[in-house]
Design a protein around this motif. Structure first.
Motif, PDB file in Angstrom:
ATOM      1  N   ILE A  16      -2.329  -8.917  12.903  1.00  9.34           N
ATOM      2  CA  ILE A  16      -3.182  -9.985  12.383  1.00  9.34           C
ATOM      3  C   ILE A  16      -2.440 -10.791  11.318  1.00  9.34           C
ATOM      4  CG2 ILE A  16      -5.256 -10.451  11.003  1.00  9.34           C
ATOM      5  CD1 ILE A  16      -6.582  -8.153  12.586  1.00  9.34           C
ATOM      6  N   ALA A  17      -1.717 -10.108  10.442  1.00  7.99           N
ATOM      7  CA  ALA A  17      -0.958 -10.810   9.398  1.00  7.99           C
ATOM      8  C   ALA A  17       0.095 -11.732  10.011  1.00  7.99           C
ATOM      9  CB  ALA A  17      -0.306  -9.799   8.457  1.00  7.99           C
ATOM     10  N   LYS A  18       0.748 -11.269  11.065  1.00 10.55           N
ATOM     11  CA  LYS A  18       1.744 -12.117  11.734  1.00 10.55           C
ATOM     12  C   LYS A  18       1.083 -13.296  12.432  1.00 10.55           C
ATOM     13  CE  LYS A  18       5.394  -8.748  12.419  1.00 10.55           C
ATOM     14  NZ  LYS A  18       6.181  -7.994  13.414  1.00 10.55           N
ATOM     15  N   LEU A  19      -0.068 -13.066  13.070  1.00 14.60           N
ATOM     16  CA  LEU A  19      -0.790 -14.166  13.711  1.00 14.60           C
ATOM     17  C   LEU A  19      -1.206 -15.225  12.696  1.00 14.60           C
ATOM     18  CD1 LEU A  19      -3.097 -12.305  16.262  1.00 14.60           C
ATOM     19  CD2 LEU A  19      -1.140 -13.781  16.796  1.00 14.60           C
ATOM     20  N   ALA A  20      -1.549 -14.784  11.492  1.00 14.95           N
ATOM     21  CA  ALA A  20      -1.962 -15.700  10.426  1.00 14.95           C
ATOM     22  C   ALA A  20      -0.761 -16.314   9.706  1.00 14.95           C
ATOM     23  CB  ALA A  20      -2.844 -14.965   9.423  1.00 14.95           C
ATOM     24  N   ASN A  21       0.440 -15.892  10.087  1.00 12.03           N
ATOM     25  CA  ASN A  21       1.660 -16.364   9.430  1.00 12.03           C
ATOM     26  C   ASN A  21       1.608 -16.086   7.921  1.00 12.03           C
ATOM     27  OD1 ASN A  21       4.242 -17.421   9.627  1.00 12.03           O
ATOM     28  ND2 ASN A  21       3.555 -19.490   9.118  1.00 12.03           N
ATOM     29  N   GLY A  43       8.001  -6.919   9.165  1.00  9.27           N
ATOM     30  CA  GLY A  43       8.135  -8.361   9.197  1.00  9.27           C
ATOM     31  C   GLY A  43       7.261  -9.195   8.287  1.00  9.27           C
ATOM     32  N   ILE A  44       6.402  -8.586   7.490  1.00  7.23           N
ATOM     33  CA  ILE A  44       5.608  -9.369   6.534  1.00  7.23           C
ATOM     34  C   ILE A  44       6.472  -9.561   5.286  1.00  7.23           C
ATOM     35  CG2 ILE A  44       3.491  -9.445   5.161  1.00  7.23           C
ATOM     36  CD1 ILE A  44       3.206  -9.672   8.307  1.00  7.23           C
ATOM     37  N   PRO A  45       6.632 -10.790   4.811  1.00  6.21           N
ATOM     38  CA  PRO A  45       7.574 -11.052   3.707  1.00  6.21           C
ATOM     39  C   PRO A  45       7.297 -10.283   2.416  1.00  6.21           C
ATOM     40  CG  PRO A  45       6.971 -13.100   4.772  1.00  6.21           C
ATOM     41  CD  PRO A  45       6.083 -12.036   5.350  1.00  6.21           C
ATOM     42  N   ALA A  46       6.030 -10.116   2.034  1.00  6.50           N
ATOM     43  CA  ALA A  46       5.746  -9.463   0.759  1.00  6.50           C
ATOM     44  C   ALA A  46       4.331  -8.893   0.750  1.00  6.50           C
ATOM     45  CB  ALA A  46       5.905 -10.453  -0.391  1.00  6.50           C
ATOM     46  N   CYS A  47       4.169  -7.851  -0.053  1.00 11.00           N
ATOM     47  CA  CYS A  47       2.846  -7.243  -0.253  1.00 11.00           C
ATOM     48  C   CYS A  47       2.687  -6.867  -1.718  1.00 11.00           C
ATOM     49  CB  CYS A  47       2.690  -5.965   0.569  1.00 11.00           C
ATOM     50  SG  CYS A  47       2.636  -6.201   2.341  1.00 11.00           S
ATOM     51  N   ILE A  48       1.476  -7.014  -2.203  1.00  5.20           N
ATOM     52  CA  ILE A  48       1.081  -6.451  -3.492  1.00  5.20           C
ATOM     53  C   ILE A  48       0.228  -5.237  -3.151  1.00  5.20           C
ATOM     54  CG2 ILE A  48      -0.246  -6.804  -5.611  1.00  5.20           C
ATOM     55  CD1 ILE A  48       0.398  -9.813  -5.346  1.00  5.20           C
ATOM     56  N   TYR A  49       0.467  -4.153  -3.860  1.00  4.94           N
ATOM     57  CA  TYR A  49      -0.215  -2.895  -3.527  1.00  4.94           C
ATOM     58  C   TYR A  49      -0.570  -2.135  -4.797  1.00  4.94           C
ATOM     59  CZ  TYR A  49       4.415  -1.087  -4.534  1.00  4.94           C
ATOM     60  OH  TYR A  49       5.598  -0.795  -5.157  1.00  4.94           O
ATOM     61  N   THR A  50      -1.426  -1.153  -4.645  1.00  3.89           N
ATOM     62  CA  THR A  50      -1.794  -0.286  -5.753  1.00  3.89           C
ATOM     63  C   THR A  50      -1.057   1.040  -5.626  1.00  3.89           C
ATOM     64  OG1 THR A  50      -3.662   0.582  -4.525  1.00  3.89           O
ATOM     65  CG2 THR A  50      -4.090  -1.277  -5.993  1.00  3.89           C
ATOM     66  N   THR A  51      -0.874   1.696  -6.754  1.00  5.52           N
ATOM     67  CA  THR A  51      -0.164   2.972  -6.782  1.00  5.52           C
ATOM     68  C   THR A  51      -1.073   4.144  -7.145  1.00  5.52           C
ATOM     69  OG1 THR A  51       0.424   2.667  -9.099  1.00  5.52           O
ATOM     70  CG2 THR A  51       1.981   1.830  -7.448  1.00  5.52           C
TER      71      THR A  51
END
Length: 99
Positions: A16-21, A43-51
């Protein structure tokens, strides 16, 4: 979680993330570093995540500040550098990370 109660696996979220570019996925759920690593490796350029496990009462604050700063910069016609925005709003306590 989907409207019918089913959940997506990581491959589905990536698709879904790739389809949404998508250039950035912001995971605001407990202990999301594994999800972020998977998406970036696929292939997703970046993510913000929790630890950590987030407390529900405060979980909205960091994403809210992030998106408000993005909105503010767009409003003044500034080119938005998402990593710079994250660095601006992240208190540096290790609760959120960038991958």
């Amino acid at each position: 979680m989907l409207s019918n109660g089913e959940t997506l696996d990581l491959a589905g979220v990536t698709h879904i993330a790739k389809l949404a570019n998508a250039s950035l996925i912001f995971f605001n759920l407990c202990n999301a570093s594994r999800f972020a690593s998977y998406l970036v490796r696929h292939g997703i350029p970046a993510c913000i995540y929790t630890t950590i496990a987030l407390k529900d009462a405060a979980a909205w604050q960091t994403p809210w500040h992030f998106y408000e700063e993005v909105r503010r910069q767009e409003k003044i016609k500034r080119t938005v550098d998402l990593r710079r925005v994250f660095d601006m709003i992240d208190p540096g306590d290790g609760v959120y990370g960038w991958n």
